[in-house]
Design a protein around this motif. Structure first.
Motif, short mmCIF file in Angstrom:
data_model
loop_
_atom_site.label_atom_id
_atom_site.label_comp_id
_atom_site.label_asym_id
_atom_site.label_seq_id
_atom_site.Cartn_x
_atom_site.Cartn_y
_atom_site.Cartn_z
N PRO A 197 6.02 0.06 3.32
CA PRO A 197 7.76 0.72 2.46
C PRO A 197 7.51 2.60 2.74
O PRO A 197 6.56 3.75 2.83
CB PRO A 197 7.96 1.12 0.97
CG PRO A 197 6.61 0.39 0.72
CD PRO A 197 5.59 0.46 2.26
N ILE A 219 12.07 2.65 -1.21
CA ILE A 219 11.52 2.25 -2.48
C ILE A 219 11.32 4.00 -3.83
O ILE A 219 11.72 3.86 -4.39
CB ILE A 219 9.78 2.61 -2.57
CG1 ILE A 219 8.96 3.63 -2.00
CG2 ILE A 219 9.49 0.78 -1.38
CD1 ILE A 219 7.51 2.92 -2.66
N THR A 242 4.61 5.65 0.52
CA THR A 242 4.50 6.22 -0.33
C THR A 242 3.48 6.92 -0.84
O THR A 242 3.43 7.05 -1.67
CB THR A 242 3.51 4.86 0.34
OG1 THR A 242 2.37 4.40 -0.21
CG2 THR A 242 4.44 3.72 -0.70
#
Length: 160
Positions: free
Chosen positions: A53, A7, A72
């Motif tokens: 992610p 991401i 993240t």
């Protein structure tokens, strides 16, 4: 629930000593395309079961590619280190074809541009397969993700 994708991706700016506008554009496109669609699944099982992610930080240190994989919240998850010796020729060939393509765009016929572009893509595809092979057992990536990551590896190798 697993979410095996990148991401956010960052390159070590200290590694990049010089860049042209064309290379900077290649970098922007590779990052944009990578973040739009990718498959990136580290294969190591983590005690907390984290499965994406991911945020990725790439750098070159002591002749090795370091891919730092983070959660993240930016907490470190793992680092994958690859020797770069097997990438030297594909990187050199990639930049030679990149320069030829940039020159062809300015001076060549459409047929000549297409020929150079096909050669450039072939080198890029071979390098992506090499990267996938080198990541085998460490990180599962699809072909398009490997192509974009290879572009970013090349950016990390620019020298003035």
């Amino acid at each position: 629930m697993a979410d095996p994708r990148i991401i956010d991706i960052t390159l070590d700016e200290k590694t990049i000593l010089w860049r042209s506008a064309d290379v900077a554009q290649e970098r922007r496109i590779a990052i944009f395309d990578l973040l739009e669609e990718n498959h990136f699944a580290p294969l190591r099982t983590h005690p907390d079961g984290y499965a994406g992610p991911y945020k990725v930080f790439m750098r070159v240190a002591d002749g090795r590619l370091v891919i730092e994989v983070r959660r993240t919240d930016d907490s470190p998850l793992e680092a994958v280190i690859l020797g770069l010796a097997s990438f030297r020729r594909p990187i050199r060939d990639y930049f030679a074809m990149f320069e030829s393509y940039q020159q062809a765009i300015q001076q060549a016929t459409p047929q000549q541009i297409e020929t150079v572009d096909m050669a450039r893509r072939a080198i890029h595809n071979e390098a992506a397969e090499l990267l996938r092979n080198r990541l085998e057992g460490k990180i599962d990536v699809d072909f398009d993700t490997a192509r974009r990551l290879f572009t970013l590896i090349c950016v990390l190798h620019i020298r003035g």
